[in-house]
Design an enzyme around this catalytic site. Structure first.
Site, PDB file in Angstrom:
ATOM      1  N   LYS A   1      -3.909 -28.304 103.184  1.00 56.93           N
ATOM      2  CA  LYS A   1      -3.701 -29.204 104.332  1.00 56.93           C
ATOM      3  C   LYS A   1      -3.735 -28.407 105.647  1.00 56.93           C
ATOM      4  CE  LYS A   1      -2.482 -31.924 100.843  1.00 56.93           C
ATOM      5  NZ  LYS A   1      -3.406 -32.706 100.041  1.00 56.93           N
TER       6      LYS A   1
HETATM    7  C1  LIG Z   1      -2.450 -33.314  98.716  1.00 60.91           C
HETATM    8  C2  LIG Z   1      -2.139 -34.728  98.553  1.00 60.91           C
HETATM    9  C3  LIG Z   1      -0.971 -35.158  97.900  1.00 60.91           C
HETATM   10  C4  LIG Z   1      -0.051 -34.208  97.183  1.00 60.91           C
HETATM   11  O1  LIG Z   1       0.547 -33.271  98.011  1.00 60.91           O
HETATM   12  P1  LIG Z   1       1.378 -32.060  97.345  1.00 60.91           P
HETATM   13  O2  LIG Z   1       2.117 -31.470  98.501  1.00 60.91           O
HETATM   14  O3  LIG Z   1       0.363 -31.118  96.763  1.00 60.91           O
HETATM   15  O4  LIG Z   1       2.269 -32.628  96.320  1.00 60.91           O
HETATM   16  C5  LIG Z   1      -0.686 -36.514  97.885  1.00 60.91           C
HETATM   17  N1  LIG Z   1      -1.512 -37.411  98.447  1.00 60.91           N
HETATM   18  C6  LIG Z   1      -2.656 -37.047  99.057  1.00 60.91           C
HETATM   19  C7  LIG Z   1      -3.521 -38.082  99.689  1.00 60.91           C
HETATM   20  C8  LIG Z   1      -3.014 -35.694  99.114  1.00 60.91           C
HETATM   21  O5  LIG Z   1      -4.160 -35.335  99.700  1.00 60.91           O
END
Ligand SMILES: *Cc1c(COP(=O)(O)O)cnc(C)c1O
Length: 375
Positions: free
Chosen positions: A180
């Site tokens: 992210k």
């Molecule tokens: C990355 C992601 C998640 C999960 O996030 P984590 O921090 O890895 O648990 C959930 N929803 C979306 C849309 C994502 O892109």
């Protein structure tokens, strides 16, 4: 090799974690509290609760929304699988809605058609950083007395109608996974405007414990904690929060740099008539967590062929956003459903490299390669 993404971490973050280690406070202490406070200031949210990742954030959001076995929750299938897994954790059923072909965000009119007596909530996803139409979904949820959950895993720093994501509704979940725009290694945050949710989220993330370690540590009277409900261990460490504080300070700069690359891609690639590029409508502001291109019918090569050719040229790419209903874990239960827009968008799109710092030469190589194979 040009990678698909890279976390932007520097000596600042290393120093911040180092200093925190030496304080002797390890998990969910003063740095976590500071990170939450700064996250509120940044997003304009009333309350923020740091947790171990966005999946646990989403799980707690479903719990405080009172989603239970037998309930239905409408969400897009086209998303990372965690968006529907969190509904499954509660025993409720995800009901998959279509997305709009231009933004990949959940389709309002299709979502409305899926509402039944069992529907408890709608979970919207701000796809790869592009906000969904939050106001339209708030209105729809109000009309049918449903809860709204925002999966803003990819949307830290994105904005909708002039306000940062996190400040619009009751439950917004963020991710700080390295893929992210900012990262704490693993990590997540829930923002809320509801004080009761805030209090309960704080209990649920630490075993339902009525007194936090920090309060007990600072007290000059002995305190015994009670465990008021079945909770979880979804805590963030102070080291992670120390990194997150530094990342948050850089977030606007990071997004500015990401948007420069996105603008360059759009300028250079818009003349290729067999592709569709991301669309940022009036009132929507994307952090460009990812940059996706869609290959139309008249593309001279398939999506997978393009990915292989780019890889042969030393350029990483990824398939478009997945669809949960076609994954092995969901396939049997959902074999009857067809989501043509989501399936097509998922099968015909690719993500191309976008990270900070990306050199002018790297950006040019990606553009030149795409032009070579698609013109
Ligand atoms: C990355 C992601 C998640 C999960 O996030 P984590 O921090 O890895 O648990 C959930 N929803 C979306 C849309 C994502 O892109």
């Amino acid at each position: 090799m040009i990678p698909i993404a890279k976390p932007y971490l520097t000596k600042d973050e290393a120093q911040s974690a180092y200093d925190t280690i030496l304080t002797g406070w390890v998990t969910q202490g003063p740095r976590v509290e500071e990170f939450e406070k700064k996250f509120c200031e940044y997003t304009g949210a009333e309350y923020a609760v740091a947790v171990s990742n966005c999946t646990t954030a989403l799980h707690l959001a479903t719990i405080v929304s009172e989603i239970r076995e037998g309930d239905e929750v409408i969400c897009p299938s086209m998303s990372y699988v965690a968006s529907s897994n969190c509904i499954k954790y509660t025993g409720a059923k995800p009901v998959f809605a279509e997305v709009e072909s231009e933004t990949y965000n959940i389709d309002l009119s299709h979502a409305e058609k899926l509402i039944t007596d069992k529907t408890k909530a709608i979970l919207i996803v701000h796809q790869i950083g592009m906000p969904a139409d939050i106001d339209a979904f708030r209105t729809l949820c109000k009309k049918h007395n449903l809860k709204l959950i925002e999966d803003a895993a990819c949307a830290t720093g994105s904005a909708y109608k002039g306000k940062k994501i996190g400040s619009h509704s009751e439950l917004v979940c963020f991710s700080f996974h390295p893929r992210k725009v900012i990262t704490t290694g693993e990590g997540g945050m829930i923002t809320t405007s509801n004080e009761a949710h805030y209090k309960r989220l704080k209990l649920l993330r630490q075993h339902g414990m009525s007194v936090s370690d920090r309060v007990r540590h600072q007290s000059d009277k002995i305190i015994f904690e009670d465990h008021t409900e079945i909770g979880y261990n979804y805590r963030m460490t102070d080291f992670q929060a120390a990194i997150g504080i530094r990342q948050l300070e850089k977030l606007d700069w990071i997004i500015g740099e990401r948007r420069k690359i996105a603008v360059k891609y759009i300028e250079e690639l818009k003349s290729i008539d067999c592709i569709r590029l991301p669309e940022e409508r009036e009132g929507y502001f994307s952090n460009y967590q990812s940059f996706s291109i869609y290959l139309k019918d008249n593309s001279p090569i398939s999506r997978n062929e393009l990915m292989q050719k780019l890889l042969d040229d030393g350029i990483a790419s990824r398939r478009g956003i997945m669809t949960s209903h076609r994954e092995t874990a969901y396939k049997n239960e959902f074999k009857e459903i067809k989501l043509p827009v989501s399936e097509d968008a998922s099968d015909r799109s690719i993500m191309i490299p976008l990270y900070i710092p990306m050199t002018g030469e790297e950006i040019s190589r990606v553009i030149t390669a795409i032009k070579k194979y698609l013109n």
